[in-house]
Design a protein around this motif. Structure first.
Motif, PDB file in Angstrom:
ATOM      1  N   MET A 204      31.597  49.839  42.788  1.00 14.89           N
ATOM      2  CA  MET A 204      30.873  50.850  43.567  1.00 14.89           C
ATOM      3  C   MET A 204      31.581  52.109  43.218  1.00 14.89           C
ATOM      4  O   MET A 204      30.888  52.982  43.193  1.00 14.89           O
ATOM      5  CB  MET A 204      30.737  50.341  45.002  1.00 14.89           C
ATOM      6  CG  MET A 204      29.640  49.063  45.070  1.00 14.89           C
ATOM      7  SD  MET A 204      29.695  48.411  46.767  1.00 14.89           S
ATOM      8  CE  MET A 204      28.860  49.532  47.563  1.00 14.89           C
ATOM      9  N   MET A 205      32.860  52.088  43.418  1.00 12.57           N
ATOM     10  CA  MET A 205      33.490  53.245  43.220  1.00 12.57           C
ATOM     11  C   MET A 205      33.455  53.800  41.824  1.00 12.57           C
ATOM     12  O   MET A 205      33.190  55.049  41.580  1.00 12.57           O
ATOM     13  CB  MET A 205      35.219  53.032  43.459  1.00 12.57           C
ATOM     14  CG  MET A 205      35.310  52.965  45.206  1.00 12.57           C
ATOM     15  SD  MET A 205      36.856  52.240  45.274  1.00 12.57           S
ATOM     16  CE  MET A 205      37.878  53.661  45.392  1.00 12.57           C
ATOM     17  N   ALA A 206      33.489  52.936  40.974  1.00 11.44           N
ATOM     18  CA  ALA A 206      33.066  53.444  39.225  1.00 11.44           C
ATOM     19  C   ALA A 206      31.787  53.920  39.322  1.00 11.44           C
ATOM     20  O   ALA A 206      31.669  54.925  38.667  1.00 11.44           O
ATOM     21  CB  ALA A 206      33.371  51.894  38.482  1.00 11.44           C
ATOM     22  N   LEU A 207      30.818  53.523  40.030  1.00 10.76           N
ATOM     23  CA  LEU A 207      29.423  53.911  40.001  1.00 10.76           C
ATOM     24  C   LEU A 207      29.221  55.211  40.556  1.00 10.76           C
ATOM     25  O   LEU A 207      28.361  56.089  40.447  1.00 10.76           O
ATOM     26  CB  LEU A 207      28.466  53.029  40.448  1.00 10.76           C
ATOM     27  CG  LEU A 207      28.411  51.606  39.652  1.00 10.76           C
ATOM     28  CD1 LEU A 207      27.358  50.758  40.510  1.00 10.76           C
ATOM     29  CD2 LEU A 207      28.048  51.664  38.411  1.00 10.76           C
ATOM     30  N   GLY A 208      30.334  55.683  41.268  1.00  7.74           N
ATOM     31  CA  GLY A 208      30.339  57.037  41.969  1.00  7.74           C
ATOM     32  C   GLY A 208      30.269  56.948  43.393  1.00  7.74           C
ATOM     33  O   GLY A 208      30.231  57.963  43.993  1.00  7.74           O
TER      34      GLY A 208
ATOM     35  N   ALA B 159      39.830  63.401  44.050  1.00  8.11           N
ATOM     36  CA  ALA B 159      39.327  61.795  43.817  1.00  8.11           C
ATOM     37  C   ALA B 159      37.673  61.956  44.082  1.00  8.11           C
ATOM     38  O   ALA B 159      36.830  61.167  43.375  1.00  8.11           O
ATOM     39  CB  ALA B 159      40.000  60.968  44.910  1.00  8.11           C
ATOM     40  N   ALA B 160      37.373  62.752  44.943  1.00  3.71           N
ATOM     41  CA  ALA B 160      36.032  62.656  45.384  1.00  3.71           C
ATOM     42  C   ALA B 160      35.170  63.376  44.279  1.00  3.71           C
ATOM     43  O   ALA B 160      34.091  63.073  44.126  1.00  3.71           O
ATOM     44  CB  ALA B 160      35.700  63.618  46.719  1.00  3.71           C
TER      45      ALA B 160
ATOM     46  N   PHE C  27      31.606  63.187  39.633  1.00  4.00           N
ATOM     47  CA  PHE C  27      31.459  63.087  38.023  1.00  4.00           C
ATOM     48  C   PHE C  27      30.863  61.889  37.642  1.00  4.00           C
ATOM     49  O   PHE C  27      29.990  61.723  36.825  1.00  4.00           O
ATOM     50  CB  PHE C  27      32.808  63.695  37.489  1.00  4.00           C
ATOM     51  CG  PHE C  27      32.585  64.128  35.902  1.00  4.00           C
ATOM     52  CD1 PHE C  27      32.130  65.099  35.747  1.00  4.00           C
ATOM     53  CD2 PHE C  27      32.964  63.268  34.905  1.00  4.00           C
ATOM     54  CE1 PHE C  27      31.872  65.738  34.487  1.00  4.00           C
ATOM     55  CE2 PHE C  27      32.875  63.401  33.690  1.00  4.00           C
ATOM     56  CZ  PHE C  27      32.515  64.804  33.375  1.00  4.00           C
ATOM     57  N   ARG C  28      31.547  60.830  38.072  1.00  9.09           N
ATOM     58  CA  ARG C  28      31.124  59.567  37.579  1.00  9.09           C
ATOM     59  C   ARG C  28      29.567  59.497  37.865  1.00  9.09           C
ATOM     60  O   ARG C  28      28.760  58.733  36.805  1.00  9.09           O
ATOM     61  CB  ARG C  28      31.921  58.449  37.811  1.00  9.09           C
ATOM     62  CG  ARG C  28      33.345  58.503  37.586  1.00  9.09           C
ATOM     63  CD  ARG C  28      33.958  57.040  37.715  1.00  9.09           C
ATOM     64  NE  ARG C  28      34.272  56.839  39.220  1.00  9.09           N
ATOM     65  CZ  ARG C  28      35.124  57.269  40.012  1.00  9.09           C
ATOM     66  NH1 ARG C  28      36.294  57.948  39.270  1.00  9.09           N
ATOM     67  NH2 ARG C  28      35.366  56.915  41.234  1.00  9.09           N
TER      68      ARG C  28
END
Lengths: 402, 231
Positions: free
Chosen positions: A296-300, B80-81, B86-87
């Motif tokens: 989920m973090m990778a997805l943004g 980080a945010a 960006f991702r």
């Protein structure tokens, strides 16, 4: 976020149910105990007020600390005017000290002059007469004594006793009174050292015509503080004192506060159990999903959003447990309010403390709300550790977490 | 090569890890330019640095040294945010072990990224269904991951990666857990999407199936790019 949180709760239904059940049982037990505690305390405080002292007493300033016949209410009309808006029952009394003499013994006591009719509307002292009768309209030289005093004086209903006192001018006043009733309240302060006589006669006898020592008001708990505040604002500048029951008898209030303090300790223990249970469930659920969180973090998805999901899960568990626990706890309180809990096997002890022999559970709103809010707060606090872990997650490590 | 056409421009990327007392350089000065519309496979043996490079290019990890520009942005200066944002808006990811959200259906998994971007519900569900149809999963929208085969799950992951219309899709060993037929089918799908929609793919894999499908092979060894074939 809500959907995700809810689905995660349902995903491990058994674990979630155990947690919810623990929260619900803990809260239900707590609410029932509060219900019993408040039922006992409220009956104690109600009975104390209703038996004789009333909810509020109004005297001339300084009378309560140093009761003298001459310290009577200077202008009763002024007090009556202040009480015009008060809708509850009001009794007017005269109080003095006397020496009572029977055939073989004598004893000092408080002499209380009451209007027999009016007193029945204000207190329940008439109901405490176990032998004979209470005073009635038209009575003159009659009196009612407490059981211990009657025993000490060696008198029975129908016997005469002599009461010796001082009138308003300090002259000795003595008269013979017929004992018409004996009070057996179980309360030492009433059963020993109290004689009740007709107000009209006592006023004449002690040269106190049209004069009173105290006005006694009976009100429910909700109105007590507000009425006291208003009466104080109006009467204290005029030289009167307005005292609540617990200003006059603080020990019972202090005892109730102390017992409530013990219950708050119990509440703390329940909260610890609730918080530990929820934290365990949410933390395990979070640790099982580290990889998912990494994805989920990778997805943004930001860390705080993930933390929000964890907090929401924790709050949902707490909220469901709280709703069920509140319903179960209030159900128990309602049931035992109807049926009552019979404590008659402890009759001697409980009567001394003004407790009803059948306790009906009832819960004070502040105890209910404090308990419910505290459990919800515990559920929020329980999420702090999992949240802390989530906020420290690194996407790469989380994605490859085994 | 004209840098304006470069989607990714990396220079001197170094990434070291500590293993006990020992320091291991997973990346040892990587330079990489990747143009828009590329379909490249990072190939090499295990430990050659493919995944580490992919993680840094995906802003999931930070290098110890070097510079990195993606879509003209110096992403190493981001917080980080900001990297998460960006991702969300620029990148799609496909992982080795499917990595769908288990409690969400195929449709909800695809729509999740759109939800993070604040796309209204009706719109995101419509787009999710369209992407699932595009990857050949029409009719399976309401199935949960555990009701789908490995190949189907990976197709959901592809649909999810593409649903937000990213500049680039980064895939880490996407065929590793699939049988050869499913692997070929998945690579064919990604290649087709690259050709039809111009989506840039960078795939880390040592699977011959993936390497066969690549328009360019970027060979890695000991944390360096040693050869580029077919550019």
């Amino acid at each position: 976020m809500l959907l995700l949180a809810w689905r995660n709760i349902v995903r491990n239904a058994r674990r979630s149910l155990i947690t919810i059940a623990a929260v619900a049982l803990g809260l239900a037990a707590l609410l029932f105990l509060w219900g019993f505690n408040d039922g006992v305390h409220n009956s104690m405080m109600r009975n104390l007020q209703q038996v004789i002292i009333g909810s509020i007493q109004i005297h001339q300033q300084g009378f309560f600390r140093s009761p003298k016949l001459t310290r009577d209410i200077r202008r009763p009309d002024e007090v009556r005017a202040a009480l015009r808006d008060f809708k509850g029952p009001v009794g007017w009394r005269l109080r003095a000290f006397a020496l009572a003499a029977g055939d073989d013994a004598s004893e000092g006591l408080v002499l209380l002059g009451v209007d027999p009719q009016r007193e029945r509307g204000v207190t329940r002292i008439a109901d405490k007469v176990s032998r004979g009768r209470f005073l009635a309209a038209g009575d003159a030289t009659t009196c009612v004594l407490g059981l211990t005093t009657a025993r000490n004086l060696g008198v029975e209903v129908g016997d005469d006793i002599v009461l010796l006192s001082e009138d308003r001018f300090g002259s000795l006043a003595a008269d013979r009174f017929r004992l018409v009733g004996i009070i057996d309240s179980g309360e030492m302060g009433i059963d020993r050292g109290l004689a009740i006589v007709p107000l009209d006669y006592m006023q004449d006898w002690l040269s106190m015509q049209g004069r009173y020592s105290e006005a006694v008001l009976q009100t429910d708990r909700d109105g007590l503080e507000d009425i006291t505040r208003r009466l104080r604002a109006r009467l204290e500048p005029q030289g009167y004192e307005v005292l609540r029951w617990y200003d006059m008898y603080p020990v019972m209030k202090q005892w109730v506060d102390l017992e409530n303090g013990f219950y708050y300790i119990f509440l703390g223990i329940v909260l610890l159990i609730v918080a530990a249970g929820i934290m365990n469930t949410v933390l395990m659920s979070m640790l099982e999903r580290v990889r998912e969180f990494g994805v989920m973090m990778a997805l943004g998805c930001g860390r705080w959003r993930l933390a929000g999901i964890v907090v929401t899960e924790s709050l949902m568990l707490g909220l469901i447990g709280t709703v069920l626990g509140t319903a179960a706890g209030l159900g128990l309180v309602a049931f035992f309010h109807q049926t009552g809990i019979d404590l008659s096997s402890q009759m001697d002890t409980i009567q001394r403390f003004y407790i009803d022999t059948v306790v009906r559970t009832e819960i004070d709103t502040d105890h209910l709300f404090n308990s419910v809010l505290a459990v919800l707060l515990a559920a929020s606090v329980a999420s702090l550790v999992p949240v802390w872990r989530v906020l420290r997650l690194q996407p790469v490590e989380a994605i490859h977490h085994v | 090569m004209n840098q304006d056409h470069m989607l990714i421009c990396a220079r001197g990327l170094v990434r070291r890890f500590h293993s006990g007392q020992e320091e291991v350089a997973a990346l040892n000065g990587v330079d990489l330019d990747l143009p828009k519309g590329a379909f490249s496979v990072l190939a090499g043996r295990s430990g050659s640095g493919k995944t580490t490079l992919l993680n840094i290019l995906g802003t999931l990890d930070m290098p110890d040294a070097g510079t990195l520009s993606i879509s003209g942005r110096d992403v190493l200066t981001f917080s980080a945010a900001e990297r998460a944002d960006f991702r969300l808006y620029r990148m799609g990811f496909i992982f080795q072990a499917y990595n769908l959200i288990r409690v969400l259906s195929a449709r909800e998994n695809v729509a999740y990224v759109l939800q993070l971007r604040g796309v209204p519900k009706a719109e995101r569900l419509r787009r999710a269904d369209a992407w699932l149809a595009e990857v050949g999963l029409a009719g399976l929208e309401t199935r949960r991951p555990d009701q789908l085969s490995g190949g189907q799950q990976q197709r959901v992951a592809v649909a999810r990666a593409l649903a937000s219309e990213p500049d680039i899709v980064l895939a880490d060993e996407p065929t590793a857990n699939l049988d050869s037929h499913s692997g070929e089918s998945l690579m064919h799908l990604m290649r087709e999407l690259n050709g039809k929609r111009g989506v840039t793919f960078l795939i880390a894999s040592h699977d011959p199936v993936a390497m066969d499908a690549a328009r360019e092979l970027v060979m890695m060894e000991d944390g360096r790019i040693v050869e580029r074939i077919g550019q």
